[in-house]
Design an enzyme around this catalytic site. Structure first.
Site, short mmCIF file in Angstrom:
data_model
loop_
_atom_site.label_atom_id
_atom_site.label_comp_id
_atom_site.label_asym_id
_atom_site.label_seq_id
_atom_site.Cartn_x
_atom_site.Cartn_y
_atom_site.Cartn_z
N SER A 1 0.97 58.27 83.16
CA SER A 1 0.07 59.41 83.35
C SER A 1 -0.47 59.37 84.78
O SER A 1 -0.52 58.31 85.41
CB SER A 1 -1.10 59.33 82.37
OG SER A 1 -2.11 60.26 82.68
N TYR B 1 -8.01 54.62 78.45
CA TYR B 1 -6.74 55.36 78.44
C TYR B 1 -5.97 55.09 79.73
O TYR B 1 -4.77 54.79 79.70
CB TYR B 1 -7.01 56.85 78.28
CG TYR B 1 -5.84 57.73 78.62
CD1 TYR B 1 -4.81 57.96 77.69
CD2 TYR B 1 -5.73 58.36 79.86
CE1 TYR B 1 -3.74 58.76 78.00
CE2 TYR B 1 -4.65 59.17 80.18
CZ TYR B 1 -3.65 59.36 79.25
OH TYR B 1 -2.58 60.17 79.56
#
Length: 268
Positions: free
Chosen positions: A142, A155
């Site tokens: 990501s 995350y």
């Protein structure tokens, strides 16, 4: 890799980027084994496949369940006759809160799915991929894995772990038939928040003020497959990911402050 005639395994194939990857792979002539925890979503993906659905198989599985994952390769081969590529796409985000307000079980859940799910799938399928004349592993990290997003520190750490794990795999497998890519999506228009059980606290006006431009899941899938076809080391998905990758290399602290200033409205 030329995807036509190859058999791909795609995690998170029931929705979002995963679904669009499944559909695009089928359109390009590949066979696909789509994995997801949500049987209803998988069935919807199968329905959308239409007349090329005969090259699609679906498996309801939790990628955190190591025993279930280790049994998958033989099931995929039974359905398709071979397995040539793995796209580890499934992932979740955390609640938009600071680490001080995030419980340990929540952090562990994020790491179990985002990181250990990737490891489980890789360990299960790699021995089979090594036997193929040409094969591929693509793992979804990501933009949050190289740049801190407010309220997504756990995350981001899980996605950073995926990034380095993937780069390590690339190096280890450089003298084999297995090619490896790390995927770095920016803001993608998917239902990942709902799938993660996360409610975004910002109002629509605040989100708009955060300049949260998104890339569609359809465009993201196209960019990812183009990257796989061209064997790219890192696949940046979206203008935001490309721009912030450059900025964080030139001025990492400035890049982090910019993201925080634009997205702090999302913090509860």
């Amino acid at each position: 890799m030329n995807v036509q005639g190859k058999v791909f395994v795609v995690t998170g194939g029931g929705s979002g980027m995963g679904r669009e990857l499944v559909l695009l792979l089928l359109k390009k002539g590949a066979g696909v084994a789509a994995l997801d925890m949500n049987e209803t979503s998988l069935n919807e993906t199968a329905a959308l496949a239409g007349n090329v659905g005969n090259r699609l198989s679906t498996f309801v599985v939790n990628i955190v369940n190591r025993e279930a994952v280790m049994a998958l390769p033989e099931k995929v081969i039974a359905a398709h006759g071979q397995v040539d590529a793995l796209i580890n796409n499934a992932g979740i985000i955390q609640r938009f809160v600071r680490i001080n307000d995030l419980d340990f079980p929540e952090m562990e859940k994020v790491f179990n799915i985002n990181f250990w799910g990737v490891v489980n799938m890789t360990k299960a399928f790699l021995p089979y991929l090594l036997k193929r004349p040409e094969s591929y592993i693509a793992n979804t990290s990501s933009m949050g894995g190289f740049l801190p997003v407010p309220g997504q520190t756990a995350y981001g750490a899980s996605k950073a772990a995926v990034s380095l794990f993937t780069d390590g795999l690339n190096s280890e497998l450089s003298d084999t038939n297995v090619r490896v890519s790390a995927i770095f999506p920016g803001a993608i228009a998917t239902n990942i928040s709902a799938n993660s059980g996360v409610q975004i606290s910002a109002t629509s006006q605040e989100a708009k003020q955060a300049n949260m431009k998104t890339t569609s899941a359809v465009d993201a899938a196209r960019i990812i497959l183009e990257g796989i076809e061209k064997n790219r080391y890192h696949i940046m998905v979206g203008q935001d990911a490309r721009m912030m990758d450059i900025l964080r290399r030139l001025a990492p602290q400035r890049a982090a402050r910019l993201i925080f200033s634009q997205m702090r409205q999302l913090l509860k």
